[in-house]
Design a protein around this motif. Structure first.
Motif, PDB file in Angstrom:
ATOM      1  N   ARG A 191     -14.865  -3.548  -3.522  1.00 58.18           N
ATOM      2  CA  ARG A 191     -15.180  -2.338  -2.778  1.00 58.18           C
ATOM      3  C   ARG A 191     -14.566  -2.417  -1.379  1.00 58.18           C
ATOM      4  N   ILE A 192     -14.634  -3.597  -0.762  1.00 57.06           N
ATOM      5  CA  ILE A 192     -14.074  -3.746   0.584  1.00 57.06           C
ATOM      6  C   ILE A 192     -12.579  -3.455   0.567  1.00 57.06           C
ATOM      7  N   VAL A 193     -11.895  -4.014  -0.441  1.00 57.89           N
ATOM      8  CA  VAL A 193     -10.447  -3.842  -0.498  1.00 57.89           C
ATOM      9  C   VAL A 193     -10.081  -2.381  -0.709  1.00 57.89           C
ATOM     10  N   PHE A 194     -10.713  -1.746  -1.709  1.00 56.96           N
ATOM     11  CA  PHE A 194     -10.245  -0.405  -2.057  1.00 56.96           C
ATOM     12  C   PHE A 194     -10.883   0.687  -1.212  1.00 56.96           C
ATOM     13  N   ARG A 195     -12.105   0.445  -0.725  1.00 58.61           N
ATOM     14  CA  ARG A 195     -12.787   1.500   0.004  1.00 58.61           C
ATOM     15  C   ARG A 195     -12.554   1.390   1.508  1.00 58.61           C
ATOM     16  N   HIS A 196     -12.424   0.164   2.014  1.00 63.64           N
ATOM     17  CA  HIS A 196     -12.363   0.001   3.466  1.00 63.64           C
ATOM     18  C   HIS A 196     -10.978  -0.389   3.973  1.00 63.64           C
ATOM     19  N   ILE A 197     -10.245  -1.177   3.186  1.00 62.60           N
ATOM     20  CA  ILE A 197      -8.942  -1.634   3.685  1.00 62.60           C
ATOM     21  C   ILE A 197      -7.836  -0.669   3.286  1.00 62.60           C
ATOM     22  N   MET A 198      -7.830  -0.259   2.009  1.00 63.02           N
ATOM     23  CA  MET A 198      -6.715   0.549   1.520  1.00 63.02           C
ATOM     24  C   MET A 198      -6.475   1.823   2.343  1.00 63.02           C
ATOM     25  N   PRO A 199      -7.513   2.585   2.684  1.00 64.34           N
ATOM     26  CA  PRO A 199      -7.224   3.799   3.457  1.00 64.34           C
ATOM     27  C   PRO A 199      -6.559   3.507   4.804  1.00 64.34           C
ATOM     28  N   ASN A 200      -6.755   2.284   5.312  1.00 63.43           N
ATOM     29  CA  ASN A 200      -6.206   1.961   6.620  1.00 63.43           C
ATOM     30  C   ASN A 200      -4.776   1.456   6.581  1.00 63.43           C
ATOM     31  N   VAL A 201      -4.261   1.158   5.383  1.00 63.39           N
ATOM     32  CA  VAL A 201      -2.862   0.743   5.333  1.00 63.39           C
ATOM     33  C   VAL A 201      -1.956   1.924   4.975  1.00 63.39           C
ATOM     34  N   VAL A 202      -2.552   3.083   4.734  1.00 67.90           N
ATOM     35  CA  VAL A 202      -1.762   4.238   4.299  1.00 67.90           C
ATOM     36  C   VAL A 202      -0.695   4.594   5.331  1.00 67.90           C
ATOM     37  N   ASP A 203      -1.057   4.528   6.630  1.00 63.71           N
ATOM     38  CA  ASP A 203      -0.123   4.923   7.684  1.00 63.71           C
ATOM     39  C   ASP A 203       1.178   4.129   7.634  1.00 63.71           C
ATOM     40  N   VAL A 204       1.052   2.793   7.657  1.00 59.44           N
ATOM     41  CA  VAL A 204       2.263   1.977   7.635  1.00 59.44           C
ATOM     42  C   VAL A 204       2.997   2.156   6.313  1.00 59.44           C
ATOM     43  N   CYS A 205       2.243   2.404   5.236  1.00 58.73           N
ATOM     44  CA  CYS A 205       2.885   2.597   3.938  1.00 58.73           C
ATOM     45  C   CYS A 205       3.764   3.845   3.939  1.00 58.73           C
ATOM     46  N   LEU A 206       3.292   4.903   4.615  1.00 58.35           N
ATOM     47  CA  LEU A 206       4.075   6.139   4.646  1.00 58.35           C
ATOM     48  C   LEU A 206       5.429   5.899   5.305  1.00 58.35           C
ATOM     49  N   VAL A 207       5.425   5.185   6.442  1.00 61.21           N
ATOM     50  CA  VAL A 207       6.686   4.882   7.106  1.00 61.21           C
ATOM     51  C   VAL A 207       7.573   4.079   6.174  1.00 61.21           C
ATOM     52  N   GLN A 208       6.987   3.037   5.576  1.00 63.16           N
ATOM     53  CA  GLN A 208       7.773   2.164   4.707  1.00 63.16           C
ATOM     54  C   GLN A 208       8.289   2.919   3.486  1.00 63.16           C
ATOM     55  N   CYS A 209       7.499   3.869   2.965  1.00 63.26           N
ATOM     56  CA  CYS A 209       7.942   4.670   1.821  1.00 63.26           C
ATOM     57  C   CYS A 209       9.220   5.416   2.153  1.00 63.26           C
ATOM     58  N   SER A 210       9.229   6.008   3.334  1.00 64.11           N
ATOM     59  CA  SER A 210      10.394   6.784   3.739  1.00 64.11           C
ATOM     60  C   SER A 210      11.621   5.884   3.867  1.00 64.11           C
ATOM     61  N   LEU A 211      11.431   4.694   4.486  1.00 61.91           N
ATOM     62  CA  LEU A 211      12.547   3.758   4.626  1.00 61.91           C
ATOM     63  C   LEU A 211      12.994   3.250   3.266  1.00 61.91           C
ATOM     64  N   THR A 212      12.022   3.015   2.381  1.00 64.59           N
ATOM     65  CA  THR A 212      12.352   2.532   1.041  1.00 64.59           C
ATOM     66  C   THR A 212      13.173   3.567   0.278  1.00 64.59           C
ATOM     67  N   ALA A 213      12.766   4.833   0.394  1.00 64.31           N
ATOM     68  CA  ALA A 213      13.514   5.876  -0.300  1.00 64.31           C
ATOM     69  C   ALA A 213      14.949   5.918   0.214  1.00 64.31           C
ATOM     70  N   ALA A 214      15.123   5.736   1.539  1.00 65.76           N
ATOM     71  CA  ALA A 214      16.475   5.708   2.096  1.00 65.76           C
ATOM     72  C   ALA A 214      17.260   4.548   1.503  1.00 65.76           C
ATOM     73  N   ASN A 215      16.625   3.369   1.452  1.00 68.25           N
ATOM     74  CA  ASN A 215      17.280   2.213   0.861  1.00 68.25           C
ATOM     75  C   ASN A 215      17.577   2.457  -0.615  1.00 68.25           C
ATOM     76  N   ALA A 216      16.639   3.125  -1.314  1.00 73.57           N
ATOM     77  CA  ALA A 216      16.824   3.383  -2.736  1.00 73.57           C
ATOM     78  C   ALA A 216      18.041   4.273  -2.976  1.00 73.57           C
ATOM     79  N   VAL A 217      18.254   5.256  -2.079  1.00 73.89           N
ATOM     80  CA  VAL A 217      19.427   6.122  -2.253  1.00 73.89           C
ATOM     81  C   VAL A 217      20.701   5.286  -2.173  1.00 73.89           C
TER      82      VAL A 217
END
Lengths: 284, 360
Positions: A191-217
């Protein structure tokens, strides 16, 4: 009286979104351009069929009837550049999504400082220490020339970055007071991992997603350039650059340059988008 | 990838607190030792990965390698070379036996010993990568430092724009644009057909540029340099964006520290101030050099192919596309070995250079 009349003119729900877009040109320009390329790839009316060659008009320079010219097979370059977004952009986004899921599924459980997870990170170091693009070319060409194998290649290159990023971020979040509070109330680790930690890593993940998509292209274009994951005559930017590369020393620039410009625009808009998200994350 | 993470993780917990006194006395030595002990483990993983790669080949590997029209004799030969008639465990042991004796096998298609091929092609790649990194570091640092110095003013905007533009071009595409502009339109660059003109014959040195530089062979050097200009520039320009970004970041932080303010208050020249501020970011730059060196060993392969550079990357790529298993394994082992060694040296150099780094 005047107080009550003001109530109906409250800003609509869409207003803050619009204001956010205006205040953050990175997100609106980068995201807008990307959306435009995606929409055009699927819905834009094309002047010619991108997979029907016209043997009578081979290697025509750009002109009124063929705005980007035609290639050595008599394909219309403009139609193919626009239509190639169907495979390139969609594959890039899918590969990014899978990398994110892999990163979350492995990175979050590893966010404990146990010997086990340290050992895993060591193995990841060793894995990342060789040229991953070659490793992914190897795996894609060994497992067969199928287009979904390109997604595996993207995940091989970008999955470890997500794992590292999410684990690092989750480790830092674990020190927070609210995690302590959750533990004190008897929350289970899951519960701690999915309810309390996961929502807080979303921000950095969004940035990384965008960079990853650029790398993927880039990865997709490179693999397609080498003829991997291409099923002719379906257009991809990488394979179009490859077809055009043969004429570049004899002056037929338009066959290779236009798809290259499309790659550049896709990567640039994703990088700009990443910058915009980054600014937004830091600002909030 | 990032050895910054490596360092953070080496100082893991669970190493026992009672011996803290002993650890405090020789932390650097202990760190270096522990870092060196990791090398054999990484080598083991590396070798195993290159062995496991063969298992990815679907169906009958010999048929996949030779194509559907292979004769049964050819299939039997490849199967014997791969040792597919033996159990997996035997194959794994004999693979390690050969590897430890320095035997990387022979190519399925050319019958050349893999080690011999690597000795021939690696110098070309090393020259390309070293020159490209020189360009990338030089240009990237200038872009980054200028941007950081004029933070939030127009030069910063221009440099940031330049960085994102360079970051968004695939290197092989930049290479093609370069060929079109400088070979076809302007005629300044030679045709992209290798390291020397065809009529030059076989090169004298395996390191063409460095070799002719040190032996004073100026005509060869000039010709080799003009052939190297476009590939080096297209790689160097693209990879300079990495250095520009890191330099902008670390210089930007360094220039706002109290030390810099103090140095200015002391009346030091701006040039000196910038130099001191730069010293703080040199370890990041060195880290990036090592990371990019590793990734360019294979990452330059497409550019090598565009210019027919005959480097290790191009050789490996051809091997990969033909499913020439010994070449793939040989490349993975050699490139991995070089990267591991480089990261070891890097970690020790950073340790020596940066007194702030603590490995407790």
């Amino acid at each position: 009286m005047s107080e009550t009349t003001k109530v109906p003119v409250r800003p609509s729900a869409a207003h803050p979104v619009w204001r956010a877009l205006r205040s953050n040109p990175g997100i609106s320009i980068g995201g807008g351009l990307l959306l435009l390329m995606l929409l055009a790839a699927f819905f834009a009316p094309l002047p010619y069929d991108p997979v029907t060659p016209d043997p009578a008009n081979v290697l025509q320079a750009p002109s009124g009837s063929h705005v980007f010219g035609t290639d050595a097979n008599g394909f219309d370059v403009f139609s193919r550049v626009v239509a190639a977004g169907r495979s390139d952009l969609v594959l890039a986004l899918l590969g990014t999504l899978v990398s994110l899921v892999v990163g979350l599924l492995i990175g979050l459980p590893l966010s404990t400082k146990s010997r086990y997870s340290e050992g895993f990170m060591r193995a990841l170091d060793a894995f990342q220490s060789f040229p991953l693009i070659v490793l992914s070319v190897t795996i894609v060409s060994l497992t067969g020339n199928a287009i979904q194998n390109i997604i595996y290649a993207i995940v091989i290159i970008n999955g470890p970055r997500f794992i590292r990023l999410i684990r690092g971020e989750a480790l830092a979040i674990r020190d927070g007071r609210f995690i302590e509070a959750a533990v004190a109330t008897g929350a289970r680790p899951r519960r701690i991992v999915f309810r309390h930690i996961m929502p807080n890593v979303v921000d950095v993940c969004l940035v990384q997603c965008s960079l990853t998509a650029a790398n993927a292209v880039i990865v997709i274009a490179a693999l397609n350039f080498l003829g991997i994951g291409v099923s002719p005559p379906d257009p991809t930017w990488g394979s179009m650059v490859q077809v055009g590369a043969q004429g570049i020393s004899t002056g037929q620039w338009w066959v290779a340059i236009w798809p290259g410009v499309a790659i550049f625009l896709a990567i640039a808009s994703l990088n700009v988008l990443a910058g915009g998200i980054q600014r937004r994350v830091e600002g909030s | 990838m990032s050895d910054v993470a490596t360092k953070a993780e080496v100082s893991g917990p669970g190493l026992g607190t009672p011996r803290r006194g002993e650890r405090r006395r020789r932390p650097i030595l202990r760190y270096a030792l522990r870092r060196i002990v990791i090398v054999p483990i990484s080598l083991f993983v590396l070798g195993s990965v290159s062995f496991v790669l063969v298992l990815f080949i679907p169906g009958d590997p010999a048929v996949t390698i030779l194509g559907d029209f292979a004769t049964p004799e050819q299939v039997a030969l490849v199967n014997q070379q791969l040792g597919l008639d033996k159990p997996l465990w035997d194959r794994y042991l004999s693979f390690w036996g050969n590897l430890l004796r320095g035997d990387l096998g022979t190519s399925f298609f050319t019958n050349e010993p893999v080690l011999h091929d690597i000795a021939r092609f690696l110098p070309n790649t090393l020259e390309l990568v070293v020159l490209a990194l020189l360009v990338a570091v030089g240009l990237g640092l200038v872009i980054g430092v200028v941007g950081a110095y004029f933070a939030r003013r127009w030069p910063d905007r221009v440099m940031t724009g330049l960085t994102s533009a360079l970051q968004s071009v695939p290197d092989f595409f930049l290479a093609l644009v370069g060929i079109y502009l400088f070979f076809f339109v302007l005629g300044w660059a030679p045709a992209p057909i290798g390291r020397l003109p065809i009529e030059a014959g076989a090169p004298e040195h395996s390191f063409l540029i460095f070799g002719s530089l040190f032996s004073g062979d100026w005509t060869t050097l000039g010709s080799a340099l003009s052939h190297a200009a476009l590939p080096v520039l297209s790689l160097g320009l693209v990879y300079s964006s990495y250095f520009a970004k890191t330099a902008r970041g670390s210089m930007g932080t360094a220039l706002t520290t109290p030390q810099v303010e103090f140095a200015r208050a002391c009346g030091l020249r701006e040039r000196t101030v910038v130099r001191y501020a730069f010293l703080a970011s040199r370890t990041t730059v060195i880290t990036y050099v090592a990371i990019l060196f590793g990734s360019l060993l294979g990452g330059a392969s497409i550019v090598e192919r565009v210019f027919n550079w005959r480097g290790m990357g191009q050789w490996a790529l051809d091997g990969v596309l033909k499913v020439d298993v010994p070449i793939i394994q040989g490349f993975v082992v050699v490139a991995g070995l070089m990267t591991l060694t480089l990261f070891l040296v890097l970690d020790l150099v950073v340790l020596a250079l940066d007194p702030r780094v603590s490995y407790e």
